[in-house]
Design a protein around this motif. Structure first.
Motif, PDB file in Angstrom:
ATOM      1  N   GLY A   1       0.815  -1.198   0.000  1.00 51.15           N
ATOM      2  CA  GLY A   1       0.000   0.000   0.000  1.00 51.15           C
ATOM      3  C   GLY A   1       0.853   1.254   0.000  1.00 51.15           C
TER       4      GLY A   1
ATOM      5  N   GLU B   1      -3.068  -2.182  -3.328  1.00 49.54           N
ATOM      6  CA  GLU B   1      -2.879  -0.829  -2.792  1.00 49.54           C
ATOM      7  C   GLU B   1      -4.197  -0.049  -2.831  1.00 49.54           C
ATOM      8  OE1 GLU B   1       0.031   2.942  -3.813  1.00 49.54           O
ATOM      9  OE2 GLU B   1      -0.145   1.270  -5.182  1.00 49.54           O
TER      10      GLU B   1
ATOM     11  N   ILE C   1      -6.595   1.264   0.367  1.00 50.45           N
ATOM     12  CA  ILE C   1      -7.087   2.633   0.540  1.00 50.45           C
ATOM     13  C   ILE C   1      -8.604   2.621   0.759  1.00 50.45           C
ATOM     14  CG2 ILE C   1      -7.431   4.853  -0.655  1.00 50.45           C
ATOM     15  CD1 ILE C   1      -4.542   4.525   0.195  1.00 50.45           C
TER      16      ILE C   1
ATOM     17  N   ASN D   1      -9.529   1.527   4.150  1.00 51.52           N
ATOM     18  CA  ASN D   1      -9.254   2.530   5.183  1.00 51.52           C
ATOM     19  C   ASN D   1     -10.487   3.365   5.502  1.00 51.52           C
ATOM     20  OD1 ASN D   1      -6.619   1.908   5.405  1.00 51.52           O
ATOM     21  ND2 ASN D   1      -5.855   3.526   4.056  1.00 51.52           N
TER      22      ASN D   1
ATOM     23  N   CYS E   1     -10.506   8.271  -2.558  1.00 52.39           N
ATOM     24  CA  CYS E   1      -9.484   7.691  -3.435  1.00 52.39           C
ATOM     25  C   CYS E   1      -8.637   8.794  -4.065  1.00 52.39           C
ATOM     26  CB  CYS E   1     -10.120   6.855  -4.537  1.00 52.39           C
ATOM     27  SG  CYS E   1     -10.753   5.283  -3.936  1.00 52.39           S
TER      28      CYS E   1
ATOM     29  N   ASN F   1      -5.997  10.085  -1.830  1.00 50.85           N
ATOM     30  CA  ASN F   1      -4.966   9.166  -1.337  1.00 50.85           C
ATOM     31  C   ASN F   1      -4.226   8.390  -2.408  1.00 50.85           C
ATOM     32  OD1 ASN F   1      -5.121   9.132   1.765  1.00 50.85           O
ATOM     33  ND2 ASN F   1      -7.256   9.130   1.102  1.00 50.85           N
ATOM     34  N   LEU F   2      -4.677   8.497  -3.645  1.00 55.91           N
ATOM     35  CA  LEU F   2      -4.047   7.710  -4.708  1.00 55.91           C
ATOM     36  C   LEU F   2      -3.652   8.614  -5.859  1.00 55.91           C
ATOM     37  CD1 LEU F   2      -6.617   4.770  -4.880  1.00 55.91           C
ATOM     38  CD2 LEU F   2      -4.219   4.500  -4.265  1.00 55.91           C
TER      39      LEU F   2
END
Lengths: 521, 78
Positions: free
Chosen positions: A173, A433, A437, A440, A481, A484-485
């Motif tokens: 991750g 990964e 996320i 989470n 998303c 965080n990505l």
């Protein structure tokens, strides 16, 4: 004798001082100017305490200063770490902390972003390339260029010193930093110049951002041949017609990109009505090029040779398959054979070499191989296959994790990834990964991300289960998303399901989910 | 026209939240305010909103670099 990347620029500055090294839109920089300006940046970095082995970040969109940043950092003895400015701030902070970056080279365009990054706890000391003042020591490019040349005392850089760290997604991750030395990068640069016969008259189109290994060709191989690299702007990448016009106007001779960009040129670039007679090599990597599309492009550019390049970032490039004439069948084209200074084995699950023609996992040993993963010895060890020759002496191969087999012509065929790591438009994405996320997020209990075709476009679709108690909406999850990505890893669709189809062992049946999505789209 | 487009970009298309708001002269393409997909969506939005048709050959940087450019372009079509 060349043994580090810095010498590339010094050599070309002597041989072709007034020749354009890099071009970006209306701007350009000659080899002599690049040599001088990178010395000035190196000098400044050294006065700020940078020493050999340090990591210096580059936070820039595509621009001319990227070339000065790379070579200036290298000349200070440090390794450069490109940071994608399109990453969410949390990711940027992670990279800065992970490899302990104290100095960041940037431009005014990133000023707002930097201001936000500086709001939370950090160990940064200097931002180079900002004209405005911030809550930290900054210096503008103009002031960097005012420093006196005689002040720069060159650093003795060995071929085993680190040159750059490229971050890609990791299965835990968190992104992992792939470390390359001057030796591995220079070996790559030399092999490219040799294989494709780069000349000083060549004009190379670089479409790749610095954090993508495809950029090493434009930033290192091209200068090695004293050729000119055209840095394609972010804007051009969004408009195929403008991209085609730029390519025509710049009289590009060597192209290197992911297939997607070439497919866009083919379908939306109006290239039939433009002159690409200077194009002599079209190189592509990162994903498979659909053979039908490749053939259509090759028919439009019969004067150019094409090359399918394969190699994970850990190895730079390692195999190639050159095409002079369009492929006759629609079968996927091979990834070909290893280039010089490189060898490979195909292994089964127990590390035994498979019979010729059988499927197996590719391991590669090459001068272009990485030093290891930054600050992750266990991961580095796990990625290596060591073939013992004698006690204390072994050949070290990198486990690509890619399934391959040999065809009857002794060419390698790529069959897919062993694990769930996938490539989408050239970007490496770890499914796990994205799922991590999603998991989470408060209320999400299970997540399965799959790759499927939406309107003939390979896309990520996330399916999740919730605990039923929390408020979970598809829109909120998309925002989560995005925060965080990297944008290319954000699922195109997020579906909240009531249950997952399962296999007999109770695992999520991803294949079933994929067919569910396919039938609903 | 300017306001409509700015609002749409801020609310629907921006990759990240634009804190100080979008200005008509901001570079939409180089600064990563909208990505490739967002640009495609913006084109469809403009086509619907102003009932014009964006021809493939008009899909060029000069017409879409900033909100100002977009407005100038739309005016030539009205």
């Amino acid at each position: 004798m060349l043994y580090n990347l810095v010498q590339i620029i010094e050599q070309s500055a002597k041989a072709f001082p007034n020749k354009g090294a890099f071009r970006y839109m209306e701007d350009s920089i000659t080899y002599k100017e690049l040599d001088i300006k990178s010395n000035q940046l190196a000098h400044y970095l050294i006065t700020r305490g940078v020493k050999k082995g340090d990591r210096v970040g580059i936070l820039m969109h595509r621009c001319l200063e990227t070339s000065i940043a790379i070579y200036g950092i290298l000349k200070s003895g440090a390794a450069y770490v490109p940071i994608d400015p399109f990453l969410p701030n949390e990711r940027i902070k992670f990279l800065i902390n992970d490899c302990d970056i104290k100095h960041l080279v940037s431009t005014d365009k990133q000023s707002k972003k930097i201001r936000k990054i500086l709001l939370s706890k950090h160990n940064l000391e200097t931002i180079i390339g900002l004209s405005d003042s911030q809550n930290i020591k900054t210096i503008s490019w103009k002031r960097v260029y005012e420093s006196l040349l005689e002040d720069y005392i060159s650093v003795d850089i060995l071929s085993d010193d680190l040159s750059y760290i490229l971050y890609t997604s990791g299965s835990t991750g968190l992104p992992k930093g792939i470390m390359h030395t001057h030796a591995s990068a220079l070996a790559f640069a030399k092999l490219v110049v040799d294989l494709y016969g780069f000349k000083h008259t060549d004009i190379i189109a670089n479409s790749a951002p610095l954090h993508f290994d495809v950029s090493i060709l434009g930033y290192c191989s091209a200068p090695l041949a004293s050729a000119t690299t055209v840095i394609i702007s972010d804007a051009h990448l969004k408009f195929p017609i403008s991209l085609a016009e730029l390519t025509e106007r710049e009289k590009v001779t060597i192209w290197y990109s992911v297939p997607l960009l070439l497919i866009e040129l083919l379908h939306k670039g109006d290239i039939q009505n433009k002159d690409f007679s200077n194009m002599r090599w079209v190189l592509f990597a990162g994903e498979a090029f659909a053979t039908k599309q490749l053939r259509a492009l090759m028919q439009l550019w019969p004067h150019a040779e094409f090359s399918n390049i394969y190699g994970p970032t850990e190895l730079n490039q390692c195999t190639y398959y050159n095409l002079k004439v369009p492929p006759k069948t629609d079968n996927p084209i091979p990834i070909g054979t290893t280039w010089k200074n490189t060898e490979y084995k195909i292994l089964d699950d127990k590390d035994n070499v498979v019979e010729p023609g059988e499927e197996g996992l590719l391991v590669v040993r090459s001068a272009t191989m990485m030093k290891g993963y930054w600050n992750n010895k266990a991961l580095t060890e796990a990625s290596l296959y060591k073939y013992k020759i004698a006690e204390g002496f072994e050949h070290v191969y990198y486990r690509t994790g890619d399934l391959v087999k040999l065809n009857s012509n002794n060419e390698l065929l790529f069959l897919g990834r062993k694990d769930s790591q996938i490539k989408l438009r050239g970007f490496r994405i770890e499914i796990g990964e994205i799922e991590n996320i999603l998991l989470n997020y408060q209320g999400v209990t299970e997540a399965a991300v799959i790759v499927t075709d939406i309107a003939k476009d390979k896309s990520l679709v996330a399916t999740i289960l919730t605990d039923g108690a929390s408020e979970v909406s598809e829109d909120n999850l998309t925002v989560h998303c995005k925060n965080n990505l990297p944008i290319y890893a954000v699922p195109k669709q997020i579906l909240i399901l009531k249950s997952f189809p399962r296999t007999s062992s109770g695992k999520i049946n991803r294949r079933e989910i994929a067919s569910m999505i396919k039938s609903s789209n | 026209m300017e306001k409509t487009i700015i609002k749409h970009i801020e609310n629907e298309l921006a990759v990240e939240v634009i804190e100080d708001g979008l200005e008509a002269s901001d570079d939409l393409l180089g600064s990563g305010i909208v990505d490739s997909l967002g640009m495609m969506k913006l084109v469809s939005f403009i086509e619907e909103q102003f009932t014009i048709e964006v021809a493939p050959e008009e899909m060029v940087i000069d017409n879409f670099m900033t909100v100002k450019n977009i407005c100038e372009y739309i005016k030539t079509k009205l």
